[in-house]
Design an enzyme around this catalytic site. Structure first.
Site, PDB file in Angstrom:
ATOM      1  N   LYS A   9      36.457  74.376  69.050  1.00 27.73           N
ATOM      2  CA  LYS A   9      35.463  73.349  68.738  1.00 27.73           C
ATOM      3  C   LYS A   9      34.034  73.912  68.798  1.00 27.73           C
ATOM      4  O   LYS A   9      33.786  74.947  69.438  1.00 27.73           O
ATOM      5  CB  LYS A   9      35.639  72.170  69.701  1.00 27.73           C
ATOM      6  CG  LYS A   9      36.995  71.451  69.514  1.00 27.73           C
ATOM      7  CD  LYS A   9      37.075  70.154  70.308  1.00 27.73           C
ATOM      8  CE  LYS A   9      38.382  69.432  69.998  1.00 27.73           C
ATOM      9  NZ  LYS A   9      38.438  68.075  70.602  1.00 27.73           N
ATOM     10  N   TYR A  49      40.962  63.097  62.015  1.00 27.84           N
ATOM     11  CA  TYR A  49      40.989  62.201  63.178  1.00 27.84           C
ATOM     12  C   TYR A  49      41.208  60.746  62.746  1.00 27.84           C
ATOM     13  O   TYR A  49      40.697  59.827  63.391  1.00 27.84           O
ATOM     14  CB  TYR A  49      39.694  62.351  63.986  1.00 27.84           C
ATOM     15  CG  TYR A  49      39.629  63.620  64.832  1.00 27.84           C
ATOM     16  CD1 TYR A  49      40.726  64.039  65.580  1.00 27.84           C
ATOM     17  CD2 TYR A  49      38.472  64.374  64.907  1.00 27.84           C
ATOM     18  CE1 TYR A  49      40.677  65.193  66.358  1.00 27.84           C
ATOM     19  CE2 TYR A  49      38.411  65.526  65.699  1.00 27.84           C
ATOM     20  CZ  TYR A  49      39.522  65.924  66.414  1.00 27.84           C
ATOM     21  OH  TYR A  49      39.460  67.056  67.201  1.00 27.84           O
ATOM     22  N   ASN A 112      36.246  69.133  74.733  1.00 24.76           N
ATOM     23  CA  ASN A 112      37.395  69.693  75.452  1.00 24.76           C
ATOM     24  C   ASN A 112      37.929  70.988  74.835  1.00 24.76           C
ATOM     25  O   ASN A 112      39.127  71.261  74.841  1.00 24.76           O
ATOM     26  CB  ASN A 112      38.488  68.632  75.601  1.00 24.76           C
ATOM     27  CG  ASN A 112      38.928  68.080  74.268  1.00 24.76           C
ATOM     28  OD1 ASN A 112      38.496  68.543  73.216  1.00 24.76           O
ATOM     29  ND2 ASN A 112      39.819  67.101  74.298  1.00 24.76           N
ATOM     30  N   HIS A 115      41.147  71.926  69.644  1.00 28.26           N
ATOM     31  CA  HIS A 115      42.145  71.025  69.062  1.00 28.26           C
ATOM     32  C   HIS A 115      43.437  71.815  68.932  1.00 28.26           C
ATOM     33  O   HIS A 115      43.409  72.997  68.545  1.00 28.26           O
ATOM     34  CB  HIS A 115      41.708  70.555  67.666  1.00 28.26           C
ATOM     35  CG  HIS A 115      42.847  69.942  66.893  1.00 28.26           C
ATOM     36  ND1 HIS A 115      43.232  68.631  67.052  1.00 28.26           N
ATOM     37  CD2 HIS A 115      43.722  70.498  66.013  1.00 28.26           C
ATOM     38  CE1 HIS A 115      44.283  68.395  66.273  1.00 28.26           C
ATOM     39  NE2 HIS A 115      44.603  69.495  65.633  1.00 28.26           N
ATOM     40  N   GLU A 126      48.354  69.734  59.156  1.00 27.92           N
ATOM     41  CA  GLU A 126      47.001  70.186  59.529  1.00 27.92           C
ATOM     42  C   GLU A 126      46.709  71.591  58.998  1.00 27.92           C
ATOM     43  O   GLU A 126      45.587  71.874  58.568  1.00 27.92           O
ATOM     44  CB  GLU A 126      46.844  70.148  61.051  1.00 27.92           C
ATOM     45  CG  GLU A 126      46.841  68.723  61.601  1.00 27.92           C
ATOM     46  CD  GLU A 126      46.772  68.665  63.118  1.00 27.92           C
ATOM     47  OE1 GLU A 126      46.873  69.719  63.776  1.00 27.92           O
ATOM     48  OE2 GLU A 126      46.601  67.549  63.641  1.00 27.92           O
TER      49      GLU A 126
HETATM   50  N1  UDP Z   1      38.669  62.033  72.421  1.00 21.35           N
HETATM   51  C1  UDP Z   1      37.584  61.472  73.113  1.00 21.35           C
HETATM   52  N2  UDP Z   1      37.821  60.461  73.995  1.00 21.35           N
HETATM   53  C2  UDP Z   1      39.084  59.988  74.250  1.00 21.35           C
HETATM   54  C3  UDP Z   1      40.166  60.561  73.548  1.00 21.35           C
HETATM   55  C4  UDP Z   1      39.924  61.585  72.644  1.00 21.35           C
HETATM   56  O1  UDP Z   1      36.441  61.871  72.917  1.00 21.35           O
HETATM   57  O2  UDP Z   1      39.236  59.065  75.077  1.00 21.35           O
HETATM   58  C5  UDP Z   1      38.421  63.155  71.482  1.00 21.35           C
HETATM   59  C6  UDP Z   1      38.721  64.510  72.117  1.00 21.35           C
HETATM   60  O3  UDP Z   1      37.776  65.448  71.633  1.00 21.35           O
HETATM   61  C7  UDP Z   1      40.116  64.783  71.595  1.00 21.35           C
HETATM   62  C8  UDP Z   1      40.021  64.215  70.187  1.00 21.35           C
HETATM   63  O4  UDP Z   1      39.246  63.030  70.345  1.00 21.35           O
HETATM   64  O5  UDP Z   1      40.437  66.173  71.643  1.00 21.35           O
HETATM   65  C9  UDP Z   1      41.343  63.892  69.547  1.00 21.35           C
HETATM   66  O6  UDP Z   1      42.044  62.975  70.375  1.00 21.35           O
HETATM   67  P1  UDP Z   1      43.609  63.115  70.602  1.00 21.35           P
HETATM   68  O7  UDP Z   1      44.063  61.851  71.267  1.00 21.35           O
HETATM   69  O8  UDP Z   1      44.277  63.504  69.336  1.00 21.35           O
HETATM   70  O9  UDP Z   1      43.699  64.273  71.704  1.00 21.35           O
HETATM   71  P2  UDP Z   1      44.149  65.814  71.607  1.00 21.35           P
HETATM   72  O10 UDP Z   1      45.315  65.892  70.648  1.00 21.35           O
HETATM   73  O11 UDP Z   1      42.955  66.621  71.136  1.00 21.35           O
HETATM   74  O12 UDP Z   1      44.526  66.184  73.015  1.00 21.35           O
HETATM   75 MG    MG Z   2      45.462  65.097  68.778  1.00 25.12          MG
END
Ligand code: UDP
Ligand code: MG
Length: 153
Positions: A9, A49, A112, A115, A126
């Site tokens: 990221k 997203y 975080n 991805h 993807e």
């Molecule tokens: N995200 C966020 N707040 C939340 C959940 C997700 O900002 O409460 C963001 C975070 O950067 C995350 C991304 O949205 O990596 C995609 O969310 P997902 O649920 O797909 O999580 P991931 O697969 O990245 O663990």
């Molecule tokens: Mg995800």
């Protein structure tokens, strides 16, 4: 062998952690088969997203993902999708276990670090979103007999 997408990221790039994150996947034994740097835009994030479009944090998430370029990586390995996902750790980095990437480098649910694709099916979708067939590099893996048993392929 499975293939999965990792997106390093923008915040990770800004913090100078990209090399460390790539190194973790290398050291685990995963094979880098495609990589490129790209500035993401709203159009591609609306698709990538889509499952989060109604969430209140969606605009912030997109701002963060467009704040600088990302590094797109395709990693290949036996059961790579699950292995890479577990290396990333919980989405909310404050709940991510130490030893995972998020658990070691982040304090945020949004910023975080990486991805990672969440299933084999989504990994294929993807990877097609970000890479063309000619982006993939085919090269020998001479250490495979040291990395895997014969039935791990
Ligand atoms: N995200 C966020 N707040 C939340 C959940 C997700 O900002 O409460 C963001 C975070 O950067 C995350 C991304 O949205 O990596 C995609 O969310 P997902 O649920 O797909 O999580 P991931 O697969 O990245 O663990
Ligand atoms: Mg995800």
């Amino acid at each position: 062998m499975e293939r999965t997408l990792v997106i390093i990221k923008p915040g990770t790039l800004q913090r100078g952690l990209a090399g460390e994150i790539i190194s973790r996947f290398e050291k685990r034994g995963l094979k880098l088969v495609a990589m490129k740097m790209k500035q993401l835009d709203q159009k591609i994030l609306d698709v990538h997203y889509a499952h989060l479009k109604e969430k209140p944090f969606f605009p912030w998430l997109c701002d963060g993902m467009m704040a600088a370029p990302v590094i797109l990586c395709c990693w290949e390995g036996f059961e790579a999708v699950k292995v890479v996902r577990e290396m990333a750790g919980a989405t909310n980095a404050r709940k991510a276990v130490p030893g995972t990437i998020r658990g070691d480098y982040s304090m945020s649910a949004q910023e975080n670090i990486v991805h990672t694709s969440d299933s084999l099916e989504n990994a294929a979708i993807e990877l097609d979103r970000f890479f063309s067939p000619e982006d993939y590099c085919d090269y020998p893996s001479p250490l495979n007999s040291y990395l895997y048993a014969p039935d791990e392929k």
